[in-house]
Design an enzyme around this catalytic site. Structure first.
Site, short mmCIF file in Angstrom:
data_model
loop_
_atom_site.label_atom_id
_atom_site.label_comp_id
_atom_site.label_asym_id
_atom_site.label_seq_id
_atom_site.Cartn_x
_atom_site.Cartn_y
_atom_site.Cartn_z
N ARG A 255 -3.06 -30.73 -16.52
CA ARG A 255 -2.45 -31.66 -15.57
C ARG A 255 -3.49 -32.70 -15.14
O ARG A 255 -4.65 -32.59 -15.52
CB ARG A 255 -1.88 -30.92 -14.35
CG ARG A 255 -2.95 -30.21 -13.53
CD ARG A 255 -2.36 -29.52 -12.31
NE ARG A 255 -3.38 -28.72 -11.64
CZ ARG A 255 -3.16 -27.94 -10.59
NH1 ARG A 255 -1.94 -27.84 -10.09
NH2 ARG A 255 -4.13 -27.26 -10.04
N ASN B 15 -0.51 -35.25 -6.00
CA ASN B 15 -1.02 -33.94 -5.61
C ASN B 15 -2.53 -33.92 -5.73
O ASN B 15 -3.08 -34.29 -6.77
CB ASN B 15 -0.45 -32.85 -6.53
CG ASN B 15 -0.72 -31.45 -6.00
OD1 ASN B 15 -0.26 -31.09 -4.93
ND2 ASN B 15 -1.49 -30.68 -6.74
N GLU B 16 -3.20 -33.53 -4.67
CA GLU B 16 -4.66 -33.34 -4.71
C GLU B 16 -5.38 -34.40 -5.56
O GLU B 16 -5.96 -34.08 -6.60
CB GLU B 16 -5.01 -31.95 -5.22
CG GLU B 16 -4.60 -30.85 -4.27
CD GLU B 16 -5.20 -29.49 -4.64
OE1 GLU B 16 -5.60 -29.30 -5.80
OE2 GLU B 16 -5.24 -28.61 -3.77
N GLU C 284 -1.22 -25.89 1.41
CA GLU C 284 -1.34 -24.82 0.41
C GLU C 284 -2.33 -23.78 0.89
O GLU C 284 -3.39 -24.10 1.44
CB GLU C 284 -1.86 -25.37 -0.92
CG GLU C 284 -0.88 -26.20 -1.70
CD GLU C 284 -1.47 -26.62 -3.04
OE1 GLU C 284 -2.41 -25.94 -3.52
OE2 GLU C 284 -1.02 -27.61 -3.60
N TRP D 257 -8.26 -18.69 -10.16
CA TRP D 257 -9.18 -19.67 -10.73
C TRP D 257 -10.65 -19.39 -10.47
O TRP D 257 -11.51 -20.15 -10.90
CB TRP D 257 -8.81 -21.08 -10.30
CG TRP D 257 -8.41 -21.27 -8.87
CD1 TRP D 257 -7.13 -21.34 -8.38
CD2 TRP D 257 -9.27 -21.41 -7.72
NE1 TRP D 257 -7.14 -21.51 -7.01
CE2 TRP D 257 -8.44 -21.57 -6.57
CE3 TRP D 257 -10.65 -21.43 -7.54
CZ2 TRP D 257 -8.94 -21.74 -5.29
CZ3 TRP D 257 -11.15 -21.59 -6.25
CH2 TRP D 257 -10.30 -21.74 -5.15
N GLU E 192 -0.85 -20.39 -14.03
CA GLU E 192 -0.93 -19.86 -12.67
C GLU E 192 -0.11 -18.59 -12.49
O GLU E 192 0.24 -18.21 -11.37
CB GLU E 192 -0.55 -20.95 -11.66
CG GLU E 192 -1.63 -22.01 -11.64
CD GLU E 192 -1.42 -23.13 -10.65
OE1 GLU E 192 -2.42 -23.66 -10.14
OE2 GLU E 192 -0.26 -23.49 -10.40
N LYS E 193 0.16 -17.91 -13.61
CA LYS E 193 0.98 -16.69 -13.50
C LYS E 193 0.27 -15.59 -12.73
O LYS E 193 0.91 -14.70 -12.18
CB LYS E 193 1.42 -16.20 -14.88
CG LYS E 193 0.30 -15.87 -15.84
CD LYS E 193 0.85 -15.57 -17.22
CE LYS E 193 -0.27 -15.27 -18.20
NZ LYS E 193 -1.21 -16.42 -18.39
N PHE E 194 -1.07 -15.64 -12.66
CA PHE E 194 -1.80 -14.62 -11.89
C PHE E 194 -2.23 -15.13 -10.51
O PHE E 194 -3.06 -14.52 -9.85
CB PHE E 194 -3.01 -14.11 -12.68
CG PHE E 194 -2.61 -13.39 -13.94
CD1 PHE E 194 -1.67 -12.36 -13.90
CD2 PHE E 194 -3.14 -13.75 -15.17
CE1 PHE E 194 -1.28 -11.70 -15.05
CE2 PHE E 194 -2.75 -13.09 -16.33
CZ PHE E 194 -1.82 -12.07 -16.28
N HIS E 195 -1.69 -16.27 -10.10
CA HIS E 195 -1.98 -16.79 -8.76
C HIS E 195 -0.95 -16.21 -7.79
O HIS E 195 0.24 -16.17 -8.07
CB HIS E 195 -1.89 -18.32 -8.77
CG HIS E 195 -2.41 -18.97 -7.52
ND1 HIS E 195 -1.77 -18.85 -6.30
CD2 HIS E 195 -3.50 -19.73 -7.31
CE1 HIS E 195 -2.46 -19.53 -5.39
NE2 HIS E 195 -3.51 -20.07 -5.98
C1 GAL Z 1 -4.10 -26.46 -5.96
C2 GAL Z 1 -2.92 -27.20 -6.54
C3 GAL Z 1 -1.72 -26.30 -6.73
C4 GAL Z 1 -2.13 -25.00 -7.33
C5 GAL Z 1 -3.18 -24.36 -6.45
C6 GAL Z 1 -3.64 -23.02 -6.94
O1 GAL Z 1 -5.27 -27.07 -6.36
O2 GAL Z 1 -2.55 -28.28 -5.74
O3 GAL Z 1 -0.79 -26.97 -7.56
O4 GAL Z 1 -2.65 -25.23 -8.61
O5 GAL Z 1 -4.30 -25.19 -6.40
O6 GAL Z 1 -4.64 -22.47 -6.10
#
Ligand code: GAL
Length: 682
Positions: free
Chosen positions: A127, A165-166, A322, A330, A370-373
């Site tokens: 992304r 986003n960010e 968030e 990550w 992000e399946k493990f987030h």
């Molecule tokens: C942020 C992002 C989200 C998601 C999140 C995961 O940086 O805006 O979309 O990826 O981290 O921690």
């Protein structure tokens, strides 16, 4: 902090739009329904209701679903989602969906991809794969925003816009050709003539003179140290380029919905964007925060981050956009949050001025990176500790709302944050490598340990709101900045300046004849030379050798020794280096000036010395300490009529409050009504 105006930058609209977004206390998260079959959507709405969710951030990464082919828009699925959410009582912070352009776009406009300093063109498949200066990206993004604003601006579910986003999270700077051309234009506006650029950049050094703006390039990978001012200007330009993109989206949104609040999610102390410049263009400040559950010190950075968000909004309530219910995916090692930690963490956001607590994300992904987030609704479903903790917090926040919504957090102490200084100390070819943010936290922490709420501010803020102002490593300053600090001290303030401050001007030229510029008179000292003792990296203890301090403030210190020469009879020396390069020289000085005082600290003192300094400063400046003795792992904050005391550790902790010592269980949160006698421990 009340009426400060941080920057004179022009806002995108005259009246600040009515704030429907924070008219109620918010609870919710990113909702990505496009990752699921539509059968799941009804369950989502039902479970959101159960969890107390009243706000969903929708569509952040949905461009490829909304515009699957160039110019062909498919909105029916999003219509359906918004209608269902609305019917279920969930409001929507609708994203402009521009953070991840679709494959067709990248294929048609490969020159829009970002390029690294080494010349590597980054590819499609994750992304944020666009250069902020790409004309094609901008055109296509704005076209999409136009469609979304026109279609959903009046939708009853929508209470605000979430732009992109960010910004800069993955690509802080792009070195592509369009960025280089835009950088040249930015420079020609800034400097007017190439001679002025040559002067500012000091290009007589190493034969770097330019004859025209056409010869100037972005600071690509090069054989040795880049020109420092070129690097700094490129950082400033990169922040401005992203801000210009943000403002271009806002301009479209305002045309369609003049009163709809607009935000984009900040990332705490993020070096790539000067948030003092950005903040006036957001109606609601919002932030993404992911303190590491495995790091017992991460609560310090999180507290500072929350205070920064409140400060960016000049004291207005902000939105935690968030956060994670438990582990992220990550880091190298991703610890989960033990029971109770999540709640205590979220409540500190509320204590520090947030009127909403949102998460990434609502439903944990089944596929993708992000399946493990963590999420609010985990893989294992509703019969889980995480979902139960989420539901409990949703209910608790709703109950707390009438007592905190819109309430102020007052701060009498401030710490100056300066992006130019941050950028400059982070450059190569410096005396040492001290991480600016880590150093900032080293100065923030002793305030936190005493329950003194701190605002952050830019150097030119209205400092008269504060009784104590600390300028840690304020490396880069103009003459006007220094005069502003002098006025603050003379008018009754307590100014604290630390080592590596006022060394360079805004072009990164040295303040000659003893550094500090006009601050020499304020502080009553000059600096002959210095030595670096060590370095400081994020999350680490200082490296290198320690030095001993003797005098009223005795102890150990790290990182730095200045060779301070006292030049004024009124300068008191309150601590001296006992050893090392600067043995016998002042480590800590104080000079009364006007009705105030100006302190200089020429090293980084250890915790005991910092605690003693806080005691002295808070007494001298009459600043209230909510914790009567220095306590690690506890946050104590007053918001409105409430005193909120949080144990951020997994151990029992004792906190000495004005009313007496309280024993706090692991992760306990105590919320006490200040104007009544009743205390409720949760
Ligand atoms: C942020 C992002 C989200 C998601 C999140 C995961 O940086 O805006 O979309 O990826 O981290 O921690």
């Amino acid at each position: 902090m009340n009426s400060t105006s941080h920057t004179d930058s022009h806002r995108d609209s005259q009246p600040r739009p009515a704030n429907a977004l924070l008219s109620t206390s918010r609870f919710g998260g990113d909702y990505n329904p496009e990752q699921w079959e539509s059968q799941v959507w009804d369950e989502d709405v039902r479970l959101m209701h159960q969890a107390g969710v009243n706000l969903a951030t929708v569509g952040v990464f949905s461009w490829s679903r909304l515009e699957p082919r160039p110019g062909q828009y498919e909105f029916s699925w999003l219509d359906d989602v918004l209608d269902r959410l609305h019917a279920g009582g969930v409001d929507v912070l609708l994203a402009t969906a521009t953070a991840s352009p679709p494959a067709w776009f990248t294929r048609s406009y490969p020159q829009s991809l970002p390029v690294t300093a080494e010349g590597v063109r980054l590819g499609f498949g994750s992304r944020q794969h666009y250069s902020p200066s790409s004309a094609a990206y901008r055109e296509h993004a704005l076209r999409l925003v136009e469609q979304i604003a026109a279609r959903y601006g009046q939708h009853p579910a929508v209470v605000g816009w979430h732009v992109n986003n960010e910004y800069g999270c993955h690509v802080m700077r792009s070195y592509d050709d369009e960025s280089a051309a835009a950088f040249r234009r930015w420079l020609s506006v800034k400097y007017s003539t190439i001679e002025q650029l040559n002067h500012a950049w000091g290009t007589d050094f190493w034969s770097q003179r330019y004859d025209s703006f056409d010869e100037v390039d972005v600071p690509r990978a090069m054989p040795s140290f880049p020109n420092p001012t070129q690097l700094l200007d490129f950082d400033r330009f990169s922040s401005d380029a992203m801000l210009a993109l943000y403002r271009a989206e806002v301009e479209v949104l305002r045309r369609h919905t003049p009163t709809m609040p607009v935000t984009t999610n900040f990332m705490g102390f993020f070096p790539g964007a000067d948030y003092w410049q950005w903040a006036p263009h957001l109606d609601v400040i919002s932030d993404d925060a992911y303190p590491d559950p495995a790091d017992p010190e991460s609560y310090v950075g999180a507290a500072a981050q929350r205070d920064l968000m409140r400060s960016l909004g000049e004291g207005r309530p902000w939105l935690l956009m968030e956060s994670a219910t438990t582990a992220v995916q990550w880091r190298t090692v991703n610890a989960s949050k033990p029971a109770g930690m999540y709640r205590s963490e979220q409540l500190t956001a509320v204590a520090r001025g947030a009127d909403g607590v949102l998460h990434f994300q609502w439903r944990q992904s089944k596929a993708g990176a992000e399946k493990f987030h963590a999420a609010m609704l985990p893989h294992a479903g509703t019969d889980t500790r995480v979902f139960r903790e989420v539901c409990a917090l949703g209910a608790e926040l709703a109950e707390l709302a009438p007592r905190v919504l819109g309430a102020d957090v007052s701060a009498r102490a401030a710490i100056i944050v300066d992006w130019d200084s941050w950028r400059a100390v982070g450059q190569p070819a410096n005396p040492t490598h001290t991480d600016y943010h880590a150093n900032l936290l080293a100065w923030y922490r002793p305030f936190l340990r005493r329950g003194i709420t701190v605002d952050f501010c830019p150097v030119r803020a209205d400092l008269s709101n504060y009784d104590i102002v600390v300028a840690p490593m304020l490396h880069v300053v103009s003459q006007e900045d220094l005069e502003h600090l002098d006025t603050y001290a003379r008018s009754g303030g307590h100014l604290v300046v630390t080592h590596q401050s006022a060394i360079l001007d805004r072009d990164l030229h040295v303040w000659l004849n003893g550094y500090l510029g006009p601050l020499q008179q304020t502080l009553g000292i000059r600096l002959e030379e210095w030595t670096a003792l060590g370095a400081l990296a994020s999350g680490q203890q200082p490296t290198g050798v320690a030095t001993k301090l003797v005098g009223p403030f005795a102890g150990q210190a790290y990182l730095w020794q200045d060779v301070v020469a006292v030049i004024d009879a009124h300068t008191e020396v309150l601590s001296t280096f006992a050893d090392g390069f600067a043995a016998g020289r002042p480590a800590l000085t104080r000079r009364s000036t006007g009705t105030g005082a100006a302190w200089y600290v020429s090293t980084l003192p250890d915790e005991a010395v910092l605690d003693a300094l806080i005691e002295r400063w808070s007494t001298e400046a009459d600043v209230k300490t909510l914790l009567q003795r220095p306590t690690s792992g506890v946050e104590a904050v007053e918001r409105g009529d409430l005193l909120i005391v949080v144990n951020r550790t997994a151990e029992r902790v004792q906190a000495a409050l004005a009313e007496g010592v309280v024993d706090l269980a692991p992760f306990e949160v105590r919320i006490e009504e200040r104007r009544s006698t009743g205390a409720s421990s949760h």
